[in-house]
Write an enzyme that holds these catalytic residues in place. Sequence first.
Site, mmCIF file in Angstrom:
data_model
loop_
_atom_site.group_PDB
_atom_site.id
_atom_site.type_symbol
_atom_site.label_atom_id
_atom_site.label_comp_id
_atom_site.label_asym_id
_atom_site.label_seq_id
_atom_site.Cartn_x
_atom_site.Cartn_y
_atom_site.Cartn_z
ATOM 1 N N ASP A 1 0.862 -1.187 0.000
ATOM 2 C CA ASP A 1 0.000 0.000 0.000
ATOM 3 C C ASP A 1 0.898 1.238 0.000
ATOM 4 O OD1 ASP A 1 -1.847 2.001 0.472
ATOM 5 O OD2 ASP A 1 -2.046 1.518 2.619
ATOM 6 N N ASN B 1 -0.269 4.476 -0.438
ATOM 7 C CA ASN B 1 -0.916 5.755 -0.087
ATOM 8 C C ASN B 1 -1.726 5.721 1.205
ATOM 9 O OD1 ASN B 1 -2.968 4.158 -0.951
ATOM 10 N ND2 ASN B 1 -3.901 5.667 -2.319
ATOM 11 N N ASP C 1 -4.233 3.812 2.369
ATOM 12 C CA ASP C 1 -5.644 3.433 2.524
ATOM 13 C C ASP C 1 -5.799 1.970 2.941
ATOM 14 O OD1 ASP C 1 -4.975 2.123 0.216
ATOM 15 O OD2 ASP C 1 -6.564 3.005 -1.023
ATOM 16 N N ASP D 1 -1.466 -1.370 -4.012
ATOM 17 C CA ASP D 1 -1.745 -0.616 -5.231
ATOM 18 C C ASP D 1 -0.577 -0.724 -6.212
ATOM 19 O OD1 ASP D 1 0.135 1.342 -4.134
ATOM 20 O OD2 ASP D 1 -1.528 1.898 -2.790
ATOM 21 N N ASP E 1 -8.390 -16.751 -16.476
ATOM 22 C CA ASP E 1 -9.209 -17.263 -15.380
ATOM 23 C C ASP E 1 -10.223 -18.302 -15.880
ATOM 24 O OD1 ASP E 1 -9.815 -16.607 -12.497
ATOM 25 O OD2 ASP E 1 -11.810 -16.298 -13.344
ATOM 26 N N GLU F 1 -6.089 -21.104 -16.475
ATOM 27 C CA GLU F 1 -6.446 -21.807 -15.236
ATOM 28 C C GLU F 1 -7.465 -22.860 -15.629
ATOM 29 O OE1 GLU F 1 -8.441 -21.047 -10.877
ATOM 30 O OE2 GLU F 1 -9.192 -20.055 -12.653
HETATM 31 C C1 GLC Z 1 -10.465 -18.323 -10.440
HETATM 32 C C2 GLC Z 1 -9.688 -17.347 -9.602
HETATM 33 C C3 GLC Z 1 -10.415 -17.164 -8.308
HETATM 34 C C4 GLC Z 1 -11.782 -16.614 -8.600
HETATM 35 C C5 GLC Z 1 -12.526 -17.474 -9.604
HETATM 36 C C6 GLC Z 1 -13.683 -16.738 -10.187
HETATM 37 O O1 GLC Z 1 -10.524 -19.582 -9.856
HETATM 38 O O2 GLC Z 1 -8.374 -17.772 -9.443
HETATM 39 O O3 GLC Z 1 -9.725 -16.326 -7.431
HETATM 40 O O4 GLC Z 1 -12.524 -16.532 -7.424
HETATM 41 O O5 GLC Z 1 -11.734 -17.844 -10.701
HETATM 42 O O6 GLC Z 1 -13.228 -15.694 -11.005
HETATM 43 CA CA CA Z 2 -3.286 1.948 -1.392
#
Ligand code: GLC
Ligand code: CA
Length: 597
Positions: free
Chosen positions: A51, A53, A55, A59, A236, A290
Amino acid sequence: MTFCFAQAQQTAPAVTAQPAAHPAASLINGYQPVWWKEAVVYQIYPRSFQDSNGDGIGDLNGITQHLDYLQKLGVNVIWLSPHYDSPNADNGYDIRDYRKVMSEFGTMADFDRMLAAIKTRHMRLIVDLVVNHSSDEHHWFAESRSSKENPYRDYYFWRDGRPNPADPAHPLPPNNYPSYFSGSAWQYDATTQQFYLHLFAAKQPDLNWDNAKVREDVYSLMRFWLDKGVDGFRMDVIPLISKQPGLPDLTAEQMKDPSRIWANGPHRDEYLQQMNREVLSKYDAMTVGEALGITLPEQTQIVNSERHELNMIFNFDAVRLNRGANYTARPWTLPELKAIYDSHARVLGKADWDTVFLSNHDNSRLVSNWGDDSTPEFRTRSAKLLETMLLTLRGTPFLYQGDELGMTNYPFTRFDQFDDIEVKNLYKATVLTGQMPEAQFVAETQRFGRDNARTPMQWSGAPNAGFAPAAAKPWLAVNPNYTAINAAQELADPESIYHYTQRAIALHHAHLALVYGDYQDLDPTHLQVYVYTRTLTEPGKPDQRFLVVLNYGQKPVEYTLPGGIKAGKLLLANIPGTTEAGATLHLAAWEARVYSY
Ligand code: GLC
Ligand code: CA
């Protein structure tokens, strides 16, 4: 714009159909050499990295601050988990605007600065591509849900419910699909009185890839990031993009593992090939999917280079070996793990490529999950053993942030300490329905929950572990062990896990045998010792032969190498001062060694 950067060996033309770091003619052990096969990848979960900044949220500027740290570690590709505009139902895996940076993470100017700084350091960046679903706050979905006639209606899956005789005013979901995040995968929407499909959270409606316009829009946003200079994508849950025609109910048998059905829709390969043709083939891009639901034999359908789909995928065989349903533990043995790596070496051929990973933002911490964090000594040693393994097995290694420090699972003791939507929904489905006692739920989630990997990076012994300024409140609690486990301390200690990982990465980069060499398990049934070779035979050169010996456990062991093999020069060892060579080795608890032989 495509950045051109000065890494002689790895520079490739910006636009080429078959990018190669070496001339096409010179195969290495039958493999086409390419930069992404030789890469060591480091995953950043931006929310938890740094982080800058105050918050309490990591980032992009925070990442830029630490690029020297990563360069010194030796990794050369960064995979950035989603950095796009998102309402954060699933920490950025629910994207509202694919062309905008999440405001909490910074601005597009911050992104451009970060990317340029990565390139200056001769590293590359791949970004997360989350296009099986969008956020329900994406304007496509806002349009889509507004009326049945809207041009975006068919961007998602809308269906009538099934009659509910018991309660006619509340129709039942269109089919029996369960969501990965508990409950039905269908959400009723009052506006048009239909249901929409969401295999993940209700705020993550599935995109309809059978609609050519959806595909075009996805290809266009991919070009947007590639033209900016990113070097590829981690995709993903990409095998889920082709849905089963007619969305029939899952049978009882299929219900045991719905991913198998969802990942094998009829148009999966057709869509990936189109994406490759229209987008990927025009850039020197790396792709890793994935691949939930894909078995090893199916893996080649996606990664075989002749098929022009993706470079490689994450297959879940190894990472989920120790898991049953949800967060339950499954007892496992070392021979089972070896059998997985052995089968990959046998089934995947010279035109395929593999990944090696045992951790990421969806799994618990590497050392807690696969090693031994019961004492500081075992933690250090087993973390080093695991890094040794990841960096010497066959396939491109993917390391997850903090594992190079041996960061551990968080000592969760209460449900309200968890942030993850997967955990919260599972709690509703199991504890709140009386199916599981809360204490058991918390214990299992402490062991396997995703938040373990998402606690802030431990940079130093300063308040908030240096992740955020002292006055800030990190979005997820810092692991209390940060005073003992942190980067500052490890950078100062030449025997730290960080420095060991650095040496293991350097070894990986120094020897093509660890990339393209053959893999052989010398003793597949041994319950405690994992011993394998990586061998590269190139015409006109002496054989490059490496021997990896891992004592996977607390028990010291005397081990005689099979087949008359003698350990030669010791190249890497996780116990300082080790010099032993020869045929019989005396291995201490969690000892790892790499030899030439
Ligand atoms: C994949 C990501 C996971 C996410 C899911 C839905 O498995 O690695 O973090 O929750 O897809 O997008
Ligand atoms: Ca931040």
